[in-house]
Design a protein around this motif. Structure first.
Motif, PDB file in Angstrom:
ATOM      1  N   ASP A 122     -10.927   2.434  -2.939  1.00 36.35           N
ATOM      2  CA  ASP A 122     -11.224   1.028  -3.237  1.00 36.35           C
ATOM      3  C   ASP A 122     -12.466   1.027  -4.118  1.00 36.35           C
ATOM      4  O   ASP A 122     -13.567   1.316  -3.654  1.00 36.35           O
ATOM      5  N   GLY A 139     -11.018  -2.515   1.376  1.00 41.34           N
ATOM      6  CA  GLY A 139     -11.046  -1.185   1.968  1.00 41.34           C
ATOM      7  C   GLY A 139     -11.185  -1.121   3.468  1.00 41.34           C
ATOM      8  O   GLY A 139     -10.495  -0.333   4.137  1.00 41.34           O
ATOM      9  N   ILE A 156       0.834  -1.196   0.000  1.00 35.77           N
ATOM     10  CA  ILE A 156       0.000   0.000   0.000  1.00 35.77           C
ATOM     11  C   ILE A 156       0.872   1.250   0.000  1.00 35.77           C
ATOM     12  O   ILE A 156       1.852   1.336   0.742  1.00 35.77           O
ATOM     13  N   ARG A 160      -4.073   6.931   7.148  1.00 36.68           N
ATOM     14  CA  ARG A 160      -4.340   7.121   5.730  1.00 36.68           C
ATOM     15  C   ARG A 160      -5.841   7.327   5.500  1.00 36.68           C
ATOM     16  O   ARG A 160      -6.669   6.896   6.290  1.00 36.68           O
ATOM     17  N   ARG A 176      -3.893   8.964   0.254  1.00 35.98           N
ATOM     18  CA  ARG A 176      -5.300   9.079  -0.134  1.00 35.98           C
ATOM     19  C   ARG A 176      -5.600   7.995  -1.162  1.00 35.98           C
ATOM     20  O   ARG A 176      -5.069   8.016  -2.286  1.00 35.98           O
ATOM     21  N   LEU A 177      -6.441   7.029  -0.776  1.00 33.29           N
ATOM     22  CA  LEU A 177      -6.676   5.849  -1.604  1.00 33.29           C
ATOM     23  C   LEU A 177      -8.168   5.606  -1.797  1.00 33.29           C
ATOM     24  O   LEU A 177      -8.979   5.960  -0.942  1.00 33.29           O
ATOM     25  N   MET A 222      -8.014  -2.364   5.284  1.00 29.34           N
ATOM     26  CA  MET A 222      -6.955  -1.370   5.112  1.00 29.34           C
ATOM     27  C   MET A 222      -7.212  -0.131   5.970  1.00 29.34           C
ATOM     28  O   MET A 222      -6.282   0.451   6.527  1.00 29.34           O
ATOM     29  N   SER A 223      -8.476   0.270   6.091  1.00 27.48           N
ATOM     30  CA  SER A 223      -8.814   1.417   6.941  1.00 27.48           C
ATOM     31  C   SER A 223      -8.479   1.135   8.400  1.00 27.48           C
ATOM     32  O   SER A 223      -8.027   2.021   9.133  1.00 27.48           O
ATOM     33  N   PHE A 240      -9.101   6.539   3.319  1.00 28.70           N
ATOM     34  CA  PHE A 240      -9.630   5.536   2.404  1.00 28.70           C
ATOM     35  C   PHE A 240     -11.053   5.893   1.978  1.00 28.70           C
ATOM     36  O   PHE A 240     -11.891   6.217   2.818  1.00 28.70           O
ATOM     37  N   MET A 247     -12.380   6.546   6.955  1.00 27.10           N
ATOM     38  CA  MET A 247     -13.043   5.837   5.869  1.00 27.10           C
ATOM     39  C   MET A 247     -14.287   6.606   5.417  1.00 27.10           C
ATOM     40  O   MET A 247     -15.129   6.969   6.235  1.00 27.10           O
ATOM     41  N   THR A 251     -15.961  -1.861  -4.120  1.00 28.62           N
ATOM     42  CA  THR A 251     -15.558  -2.441  -2.835  1.00 28.62           C
ATOM     43  C   THR A 251     -16.485  -3.545  -2.332  1.00 28.62           C
ATOM     44  O   THR A 251     -16.082  -4.376  -1.530  1.00 28.62           O
TER      45      THR A 251
END
Length: 213
Positions: free
Chosen positions: A79, A88, A72, A98, A76-77, A91-92, A100, A125, A82
């Motif tokens: 998914d 997502g 990763i 970060r 700023r990402l 990862m959050s 998401f 998120m 999803t």
């Protein structure tokens, strides 16, 4: 879930996280299990995933998602597609520093994700209900991530407007997608294909990392 099942799933997740070298603190694992419990509960009515067995959910959903953690990049990402929040949500949980964004066009799935966000306190998120083609973000993303797109070609052509300068596409795949990579050779620079090893899963997994030419 019964106490015995809860304990078994917690042990399975802990062992898998140890093998992967991620999410080894108690708080992260507790949130992952809370997400799993919500997924199991809502799946009965909302059909979020075809996987029904809780132990298989740990392997095929949680650990499968967590396996990409070392790859990763960016702050700023998004998914895309999803579904029930994979990868997502994991990862959050794993990267609270970060930002998401989880995008899906299905209202049932986004309602579930709003519940997850609230229940788990995932302030990093953001959930969006929209088709990717019509989604216009406030700012571009460092990484566009997907686990469920039909092909890399669909991902690149449908999501290129989301990607910021020097941004990366990360596509989660099973077997090495040689033909899919070749199909976007004129549009993308292949940065790397990571071979992933998911604890408890005897199947191929790869993560394709690309940038736009």
């Amino acid at each position: 879930m019964s106490a015995a099942l809860d304990k078994a799933l917690a042990s399975q997740l802990k062992a898998g996280c140890h093998t992967l070298g991620v999410a080894q603190d108690a708080q992260a694992q507790a949130k992952l299990l809370a997400y799993l419990e919500l997924l199991i509960k809502w799946n009965k009515a909302y059909n979020l995933t075809a996987v029904r067995d809780p132990a298989q959910m740990v392997t095929r959903h949680l650990l499968d998602s967590l396996a990409i953690a070392p790859c990763i990049r960016g702050s700023r990402l998004i998914d895309v597609g999803t579904g029930g929040g994979l990868p997502g949500v994991p990862m959050s949980i794993l990267f609270p520093e970060r930002e998401f964004h989880l995008l899906d066009s299905n209202g049932k799935k986004t309602r579930f994700l709003f519940q997850v966000k609230t229940a788990l306190g995932l302030d990093n998120m953001t959930v969006h209900q929209a088709r990717v083609e019509s989604f216009a973000p406030e700012a571009p993303f460092d990484t566009v991530l997907s686990r469920a797109f039909a092909s890399i070609e669909d991902m690149v052509r449908g999501c290129r407007h989301l990607l910021g300068r020097n941004g990366h596409f990360l596509a989660m795949k099973g077997a090495y997608p040689e033909k899919e990579i070749a199909a976007v050779a004129a549009e993308c620079q292949l940065e790397c294909v990571h071979e992933l090893h998911v604890p408890g899963l005897d199947e191929q997994r790869h993560l394709v990392d690309m940038t736009l030419l």
